[in-house]
Design a protein around this motif. Structure first.
Motif, PDB file in Angstrom:
ATOM      1  N   ASP A  16      52.786  20.232  67.369  1.00 47.24           N
ATOM      2  CA  ASP A  16      53.073  19.199  68.361  1.00 47.24           C
ATOM      3  C   ASP A  16      54.569  18.966  68.512  1.00 47.24           C
ATOM      4  O   ASP A  16      55.041  18.483  69.548  1.00 47.24           O
ATOM      5  CB  ASP A  16      52.390  17.882  67.969  1.00 47.24           C
ATOM      6  N   ILE A  17      55.319  19.271  67.468  1.00 49.19           N
ATOM      7  CA  ILE A  17      56.766  19.080  67.508  1.00 49.19           C
ATOM      8  C   ILE A  17      57.424  20.077  68.451  1.00 49.19           C
ATOM      9  O   ILE A  17      58.380  19.762  69.167  1.00 49.19           O
ATOM     10  CB  ILE A  17      57.369  19.216  66.090  1.00 49.19           C
ATOM     11  N   GLY A  18      56.918  21.312  68.461  1.00 45.86           N
ATOM     12  CA  GLY A  18      57.514  22.334  69.306  1.00 45.86           C
ATOM     13  C   GLY A  18      57.163  23.724  68.803  1.00 45.86           C
ATOM     14  O   GLY A  18      56.354  23.904  67.884  1.00 45.86           O
ATOM     15  N   GLY A  45      60.924  24.311  74.411  1.00 46.93           N
ATOM     16  CA  GLY A  45      60.453  22.938  74.564  1.00 46.93           C
ATOM     17  C   GLY A  45      61.309  22.199  75.559  1.00 46.93           C
ATOM     18  O   GLY A  45      62.353  22.695  76.008  1.00 46.93           O
ATOM     19  N   SER A  46      60.884  21.000  75.915  1.00 48.53           N
ATOM     20  CA  SER A  46      61.627  20.199  76.885  1.00 48.53           C
ATOM     21  C   SER A  46      62.161  18.906  76.283  1.00 48.53           C
ATOM     22  O   SER A  46      63.076  18.290  76.836  1.00 48.53           O
ATOM     23  CB  SER A  46      60.725  19.857  78.086  1.00 48.53           C
ATOM     24  N   ALA A  47      61.592  18.477  75.148  1.00 39.00           N
ATOM     25  CA  ALA A  47      62.037  17.229  74.531  1.00 39.00           C
ATOM     26  C   ALA A  47      63.354  17.429  73.791  1.00 39.00           C
ATOM     27  O   ALA A  47      63.623  18.496  73.238  1.00 39.00           O
ATOM     28  CB  ALA A  47      60.968  16.722  73.563  1.00 39.00           C
ATOM     29  N   THR A  48      64.177  16.397  73.764  1.00 44.29           N
ATOM     30  CA  THR A  48      65.423  16.448  73.007  1.00 44.29           C
ATOM     31  C   THR A  48      65.125  16.414  71.514  1.00 44.29           C
ATOM     32  O   THR A  48      64.306  15.615  71.047  1.00 44.29           O
ATOM     33  CB  THR A  48      66.325  15.252  73.382  1.00 44.29           C
ATOM     34  N   VAL A  49      65.759  17.311  70.769  1.00 42.43           N
ATOM     35  CA  VAL A  49      65.575  17.394  69.323  1.00 42.43           C
ATOM     36  C   VAL A  49      66.909  17.051  68.652  1.00 42.43           C
ATOM     37  O   VAL A  49      67.935  17.663  68.940  1.00 42.43           O
ATOM     38  CB  VAL A  49      65.118  18.804  68.898  1.00 42.43           C
ATOM     39  N   GLU A  98      72.198  17.979  68.428  1.00 39.82           N
ATOM     40  CA  GLU A  98      71.186  17.557  69.392  1.00 39.82           C
ATOM     41  C   GLU A  98      71.101  18.583  70.500  1.00 39.82           C
ATOM     42  O   GLU A  98      72.125  19.034  71.028  1.00 39.82           O
ATOM     43  CB  GLU A  98      71.573  16.182  69.961  1.00 39.82           C
ATOM     44  N   ASN A  99      69.860  18.984  70.848  1.00 43.32           N
ATOM     45  CA  ASN A  99      69.675  19.926  71.945  1.00 43.32           C
ATOM     46  C   ASN A  99      68.430  19.557  72.734  1.00 43.32           C
ATOM     47  O   ASN A  99      67.678  18.654  72.353  1.00 43.32           O
ATOM     48  CB  ASN A  99      69.611  21.367  71.439  1.00 43.32           C
ATOM     49  N   ILE A 287      64.893  16.361  60.796  1.00 40.93           N
ATOM     50  CA  ILE A 287      64.965  15.458  61.939  1.00 40.93           C
ATOM     51  C   ILE A 287      65.781  14.216  61.563  1.00 40.93           C
ATOM     52  O   ILE A 287      65.674  13.694  60.444  1.00 40.93           O
ATOM     53  CB  ILE A 287      63.546  15.039  62.388  1.00 40.93           C
ATOM     54  N   ASP A 288      66.590  13.749  62.499  1.00 46.10           N
ATOM     55  CA  ASP A 288      67.388  12.545  62.269  1.00 46.10           C
ATOM     56  C   ASP A 288      66.570  11.317  62.663  1.00 46.10           C
ATOM     57  O   ASP A 288      66.542  10.921  63.824  1.00 46.10           O
ATOM     58  CB  ASP A 288      68.681  12.614  63.083  1.00 46.10           C
ATOM     59  N   ASN A 289      65.934  10.717  61.658  1.00 43.48           N
ATOM     60  CA  ASN A 289      65.134   9.519  61.898  1.00 43.48           C
ATOM     61  C   ASN A 289      65.794   8.251  61.390  1.00 43.48           C
ATOM     62  O   ASN A 289      65.197   7.176  61.422  1.00 43.48           O
ATOM     63  CB  ASN A 289      63.765   9.654  61.199  1.00 43.48           C
TER      64      ASN A 289
END
Length: 293
Positions: A16-18, A45-49, A98-99, A287-289
Motif C-alpha cells: 500500500d505504501i508503493g 507512485g504519485s504520493a509524496t514520500v 522528499e520526492n 519514513i519521516d514521521n
C-alpha cells in the motif's frame, strides 16, 4: 568487461505504501578503499514520500534520472532545497529527502578517502552541505551523467560508473599515509579506538590530527568515531530485529543506553523506538514521521 551478474542483488517491493525496485552492485575489489557500494533505484507512485537520511560515515552521490528531490537537514529541518544530481558531504546530523514517489536514480556511496581522491577537493568544503554534482565534478561529471542516463540497463550503468571511478582513483593525488592509517584504524575498530590513542600512534597532537581530518576526511575524528559506532547499531538493527537496545548499545561501544539515545536524536532525528516503527520494508529507507520545527 561488463559487470558480472553475480555481483548484483535485486530487491523488489509492492504494498500500500508503493512499489519500488532496488539493485545493489558490489564494486570491483580495486575500489574497496574508496567505494562501499552502488545502487540503482526506481520507485513508482504519485504520493509524496518523505524520508529521514541518517548521518553515516559515507559520502553519497546521486545521479538522478527522474524528478528533482527536495532536500534538507537537521540543522534547519524546515528549509528544503531542490536538487537533481547531487553530492551530500558528511553530516553531523540527519538529512531529509522528499520526492513525488516517482524516483529514478543511481547512487554510489564513497568512503571519505574515496571522496577526497575522486573529487580532488578538501573535504571540509563539502561537510554539512548538499552540492549539485556538476559543481563538484564539472565537465567530467556532466559527461558521466549523460552516459549513464543513456545506458540501456543497470549492468551497463554500473560498468560505466566503475570504469570512471577506477580512472579517477588512478589519476588522483593520494591522501597521506598517516590520514589513511587513522581512518582505517577508526573504521576497523568501529570507532572504538580513543582519539588520544590514535594521535599517539601517529605521534601527532590531537589538534593536528583534527586539522588533517578536516582537510582530508571532512569531520573531526571524535565525530567520525561516533558516526562509526552509530552505524554499527543501525546495521545490526537491520539484520537482528530481536536484539535489545541495551545490549546493542554496549556491543557498539556506548557507555549506556542514554548515550545511544543521544546519538539517535542527533544523527537520525528520532529515538531508537521511533526508528523501529518508521523503517520501510526491504531496505528502502525510513519514513519521516517525527514532527520537526
Amino acid at each position: 568487461m561488463p559487470i558480472d551478474p553475480a555481483r548484483l542483488e535485486t530487491i523488489r517491493h509492492a504494498s500500500d505504501i508503493g512499489r519500488w525496485e532496488l539493485i545493489r552492485c558490489r564494486p570491483d575489489a580495486r575500489l574497496a578503499p574508496y567505494v562501499s557500494d552502488y545502487q540503482g533505484y526506481r520507485e513508482w507512485g504519485s504520493a509524496t514520500v518523505r524520508r529521514v537520511e541518517f548521518a553515516l560515515p559515507i559520502v553519497p552521490v546521486i545521479i538522478n534520472f527522474g524528478p528533482a528531490w527536495s532536500l534538507g537537514d537537521g540543522h534547519k529541518p524546515g528549509r528544503m532545497m531542490r536538487h537533481g544530481s547531487f553530492v551530500a558531504g558528511m553530516y553531523s546530523t540527519y538529512a531529509i529527502s522528499e520526492n513525488t514517489g516517482a524516483s529514478h536514480c543511481l547512487q554510489f556511496n564513497l568512503t571519505p578517502i574515496g571522496a577526497r581522491e575522486i573529487f580532488g577537493i578538501p573535504m571540509h568544503e563539502l561537510s554539512e552541505r548538499i552540492v549539485d554534482f556538476s559543481d563538484v565534478m564539472g565537465r567530467a561529471g556532466a559527461e558521466l551523467e549523460t552516459q549513464i542516463a543513456e545506458a540501456v540497463d543497470w549492468q551497463t550503468r554500473f560498468d560505466i560508473l566503475e570504469r570512471f571511478l577506477i580512472g579517477r582513483v588512478a589519476d588522483a593525488q593520494s591522501v597521506s599515509g598517516a590520514v589513511r592509517h587513522a581512518w582505517t584504524r577508526l573504521s576497523d575498530t568501529g570507532g572504538m579506538i580513543p582519539v588520544a590513542a590514535l594521535a599517539d600512534e601517529l605521534q601527532w597532537s590531537r589538534k593536528h590530527l583534527a586539522s588533517k581530518f578536516r582537510q582530508d576526511i571532512g569531520l573531526a575524528p571524535k565525530t567520525i568515531a561516533r558516526l562509526l559506532r552509530f552505524r554499527r547499531v543501525v546495521d545490526r538493527q537491520t539484520t537482528d530485529l530481536s536484539s535489545r537496545w541495551a545490549e546493542v548499545a554496549l556491543d557498539a561501544g556506548y557507555f549506556d543506553q542514554a548515550h545511544l539515545i543521544r546519538d539517535f536524536r542527533q544523527f537520525a532525528g528520532m529515538t531508537p523506538v521511533e526508528f523501529r516503527r518508521s523503517r520501510l520494508a526491504d531496505g528502502s529507507g525510513v519514513i519521516d514521521n517525527v514532527p520537526r520545527g
